[in-house]
Write an enzyme that holds these catalytic residues in place. Sequence first.
Site, PDB file in Angstrom:
ATOM      1  N   GLY A 152       0.732  -1.154   0.183  1.00  0.00           N
ATOM      2  CA  GLY A 152      -0.053  -0.007   0.042  1.00  0.00           C
ATOM      3  C   GLY A 152       0.763   1.297   0.120  1.00  0.00           C
ATOM      4  O   GLY A 152       2.061   1.051   0.050  1.00  0.00           O
ATOM      5  N   THR A 212       1.298   3.648   2.532  1.00  0.00           N
ATOM      6  CA  THR A 212       2.156   4.066   3.579  1.00  0.00           C
ATOM      7  C   THR A 212       3.320   2.873   3.492  1.00  0.00           C
ATOM      8  O   THR A 212       4.453   3.369   3.781  1.00  0.00           O
ATOM      9  CB  THR A 212       1.292   3.937   4.475  1.00  0.00           C
ATOM     10  OG1 THR A 212       0.108   4.769   4.573  1.00  0.00           O
ATOM     11  CG2 THR A 212       2.046   4.338   5.942  1.00  0.00           C
ATOM     12  N   ALA A 262      -3.399   0.198   7.289  1.00  0.00           N
ATOM     13  CA  ALA A 262      -4.667  -0.330   7.408  1.00  0.00           C
ATOM     14  C   ALA A 262      -5.508   0.495   6.438  1.00  0.00           C
ATOM     15  O   ALA A 262      -5.389   1.786   6.677  1.00  0.00           O
ATOM     16  CB  ALA A 262      -4.930  -0.602   8.902  1.00  0.00           C
ATOM     17  N   GLY A 294      -7.372  -3.018   0.657  1.00  0.00           N
ATOM     18  CA  GLY A 294      -7.718  -1.972  -0.404  1.00  0.00           C
ATOM     19  C   GLY A 294      -6.666  -2.075  -1.465  1.00  0.00           C
ATOM     20  O   GLY A 294      -7.212  -1.885  -2.669  1.00  0.00           O
ATOM     21  N   GLY A 295      -5.609  -2.685  -1.174  1.00  0.00           N
ATOM     22  CA  GLY A 295      -4.523  -2.779  -2.171  1.00  0.00           C
ATOM     23  C   GLY A 295      -4.582  -4.142  -2.963  1.00  0.00           C
ATOM     24  O   GLY A 295      -3.816  -4.515  -3.945  1.00  0.00           O
ATOM     25  N   GLU A 305      -0.967 -10.777   3.254  1.00  0.00           N
ATOM     26  CA  GLU A 305      -1.041  -9.860   4.372  1.00  0.00           C
ATOM     27  C   GLU A 305      -1.539 -10.708   5.569  1.00  0.00           C
ATOM     28  O   GLU A 305      -0.854 -10.764   6.627  1.00  0.00           O
ATOM     29  CB  GLU A 305      -1.648  -8.812   4.198  1.00  0.00           C
ATOM     30  CG  GLU A 305      -1.300  -7.702   3.534  1.00  0.00           C
ATOM     31  CD  GLU A 305      -2.171  -6.372   2.898  1.00  0.00           C
ATOM     32  OE1 GLU A 305      -1.577  -5.637   2.268  1.00  0.00           O
ATOM     33  OE2 GLU A 305      -3.256  -6.684   3.373  1.00  0.00           O
ATOM     34  N   LYS A 319      -7.732   6.928   9.366  1.00  0.00           N
ATOM     35  CA  LYS A 319      -7.996   5.394   9.467  1.00  0.00           C
ATOM     36  C   LYS A 319      -8.576   4.902  10.657  1.00  0.00           C
ATOM     37  O   LYS A 319      -9.012   3.864  10.611  1.00  0.00           O
ATOM     38  CB  LYS A 319      -6.731   4.458   8.985  1.00  0.00           C
ATOM     39  CG  LYS A 319      -5.986   5.034   7.787  1.00  0.00           C
ATOM     40  CD  LYS A 319      -6.805   4.934   6.711  1.00  0.00           C
ATOM     41  CE  LYS A 319      -6.244   5.562   5.105  1.00  0.00           C
ATOM     42  NZ  LYS A 319      -4.913   4.724   4.865  1.00  0.00           N
TER      43      LYS A 319
END
Length: 226
Positions: free
Chosen positions: A36, A38, A90, A103-104, A110, A128
């Site tokens: 993701g 981040t 997250a 979301g990715g 994961e 978040k």
Amino acid sequence: MTPEQQNQLKKSVAQAAADYVAENLQTGAILGVGTGSTANLFIDALVPIKEKIRGAVASSEASAHKLTAIGIPLVDLNDIDTMPIYVDGADEIDKSFAMIKGGGGALTREKIIADVADVFVCIADTTKVVSVLGKFPLPIEVLPMAVAQVSRALAKLGGTPVLRKGFVTDNGNHILDVSGLSITDPRAFESALNQIVGTVTNGLFARRSADVLLLGTLDGVETHIR
């Protein structure tokens, strides 16, 4: 919060995570790395300490490519017995540190890596954090032949599933994004979703939630421990 402010928070928390790794990961140990925006910034922040890391287990092909590009070798999860730290973002996180992830599209890998790790460090910004999970559509990885069947089962549970168009996971499967949920008991709902035949993984991380939350705020990075 503006997009520029949110991006700055992501950079700050990514650096804080790299500092956490520098302080807590023994030299020569294996690091788990998520997927993701981040997580990408976290990988960038690992460059000054990459010699400390013997190798990394990546949760996606995208993260794997980024890690090798900065010179951190990849390790197959089947070849190791333990992993001290796993760092990932997250899409939502609540006060119990239960999360929605995926979301990715890398939720299955994961979840596997998180289960192996001794410490799961979640890196997120304040946008978040939620009181009840579910505003962010919950991703469900589904075998291609089971999309319609699983969609009907999810509708019975009160959700509105939508196929993620034009997307195939690294495992060759599809994703249903489920909106309209208010998840007041994440552990129980995660278990219920696990019983739907045809699903590979759901994006609820409640049974294996985060241990440490590095939270980017406008006043700096906060460290929260479960």
